[in-house]
Design an enzyme around this catalytic site. Structure first.
Site, short mmCIF file in Angstrom:
data_model
loop_
_atom_site.label_atom_id
_atom_site.label_comp_id
_atom_site.label_asym_id
_atom_site.label_seq_id
_atom_site.Cartn_x
_atom_site.Cartn_y
_atom_site.Cartn_z
N ASP A 30 0.76 -1.14 -0.14
CA ASP A 30 0.08 -0.09 -0.21
C ASP A 30 1.00 1.29 0.11
O ASP A 30 1.78 1.32 0.71
CB ASP A 30 -0.79 -0.12 1.34
CG ASP A 30 -1.99 0.85 1.00
OD1 ASP A 30 -3.30 0.46 1.11
OD2 ASP A 30 -1.95 2.15 1.12
N ASN A 87 -12.89 -3.26 2.33
CA ASN A 87 -14.02 -2.07 2.30
C ASN A 87 -15.02 -2.32 1.19
O ASN A 87 -14.38 -2.48 0.15
CB ASN A 87 -13.13 -0.99 2.10
CG ASN A 87 -12.44 -0.65 3.72
OD1 ASN A 87 -12.83 -1.05 4.77
ND2 ASN A 87 -11.17 -0.20 3.63
N GLY A 93 -15.68 3.58 3.32
CA GLY A 93 -14.39 4.15 3.20
C GLY A 93 -13.76 3.78 1.77
O GLY A 93 -12.52 3.97 1.60
N HIS A 100 -10.37 -5.18 -3.49
CA HIS A 100 -9.01 -5.71 -2.82
C HIS A 100 -9.40 -5.84 -1.58
O HIS A 100 -9.79 -5.59 -0.82
CB HIS A 100 -7.89 -4.45 -3.21
CG HIS A 100 -8.56 -3.04 -2.64
ND1 HIS A 100 -9.60 -2.30 -3.31
CD2 HIS A 100 -8.46 -2.37 -1.48
CE1 HIS A 100 -9.87 -1.31 -2.70
NE2 HIS A 100 -9.27 -1.30 -1.35
N HIS A 102 -7.09 -5.84 2.04
CA HIS A 102 -6.15 -5.23 2.72
C HIS A 102 -5.50 -6.36 3.91
O HIS A 102 -6.32 -6.90 4.55
CB HIS A 102 -6.61 -4.41 3.67
CG HIS A 102 -7.05 -3.06 2.95
ND1 HIS A 102 -6.34 -1.86 3.03
CD2 HIS A 102 -8.33 -2.75 2.59
CE1 HIS A 102 -6.92 -0.91 2.14
NE2 HIS A 102 -8.15 -1.41 1.96
P1 5GP Z 1 -9.77 1.33 -0.12
O1 5GP Z 1 -9.97 2.72 0.92
O2 5GP Z 1 -10.31 1.52 -1.20
O3 5GP Z 1 -10.08 0.06 0.92
O4 5GP Z 1 -8.21 1.22 -0.04
C1 5GP Z 1 -7.65 1.62 -1.18
C2 5GP Z 1 -6.00 1.60 -0.71
O5 5GP Z 1 -5.23 2.00 -2.18
C3 5GP Z 1 -5.64 2.62 0.28
O6 5GP Z 1 -5.03 2.07 1.48
C4 5GP Z 1 -4.91 3.61 -0.61
O7 5GP Z 1 -3.63 3.76 0.45
C5 5GP Z 1 -4.24 2.72 -1.71
N1 5GP Z 1 -3.65 3.24 -2.59
C6 5GP Z 1 -4.30 4.29 -3.54
N2 5GP Z 1 -3.51 4.79 -4.43
C7 5GP Z 1 -2.48 3.80 -4.34
C8 5GP Z 1 -1.30 3.68 -5.55
O8 5GP Z 1 -1.20 4.37 -6.60
N3 5GP Z 1 -0.61 2.70 -5.23
C9 5GP Z 1 -0.61 1.71 -4.20
N4 5GP Z 1 0.21 0.95 -3.93
N5 5GP Z 1 -1.63 1.99 -3.22
C10 5GP Z 1 -2.64 3.17 -3.44
#
Ligand code: 5GP
Ligand code: ZN
Length: 114
Positions: A30, A87, A93, A100, A102
């Site tokens: 991340d 999520n 959020g 995906h 986490h």
């Molecule tokens: P969500 O909030 O959708 O469950 O998680 C999205 C995750 O993607 C977040 O933890 C955020 O830090 C990560 N993320 C967003 N943009 C990028 C990126 O360009 N590269 C990587 N490796 N992670 C990203």
């Protein structure tokens, strides 16, 4: 999908720190880690949210969870524990609309979550 960040990472159009890759999945670090280990397990197929999963996705979701377990065990977090989080949608959020999982480890996590 052409405007999806994770599809672009899968296509190597956007760089990412790769932890694992096979025909169906990638695992990346991340960009904004919330724990010493913060990996995202991402299927190559563009599925938007857990809320969009169907019976046909049973296999890929199982593989996602097993890959999270494998990375956690390989990196030494089996004993102390780790957290896996999906999520789905705005109240959870979800920021990137490509499903995906986490994987977070290396510190103690609060419950209930914020
Ligand atoms: P969500 O909030 O959708 O469950 O998680 C999205 C995750 O993607 C977040 O933890 C955020 O830090 C990560 N993320 C967003 N943009 C990028 C990126 O360009 N590269 C990587 N490796 N992670 C990203
Ligand atoms: Zn996508």
């Amino acid at each position: 999908m052409s405007d999806c960040l994770f599809c672009k990472i899968i296509a190597k159009e956007v760089p990412a720190k790769l932890e694992y890759e096979d025909d169906e999945l990638i695992a990346i670090r991340d960009i904004n880690p919330q724990a010493p280990l913060h990996v995202l397990i991402i299927p190559k197929e563009h599925i938007k949210r857990v809320a969009d999963l169907t019976e046909g996705d049973t296999d890929i979701v199982g593989k996602m969870v097993l890959l999270a377990k494998k990375i956690a065990v390989q990196q030494g977090y089996a004993k102390d524990g780790f957290r896996t989080v999906f999520n789905s949608g705005p109240n959870a959020g979800q920021a990137v609309m490509h499903i995906h999982l986490h994987l977070l480890a290396g510190r103690r996590f609060a419950w209930p979550p914020g």
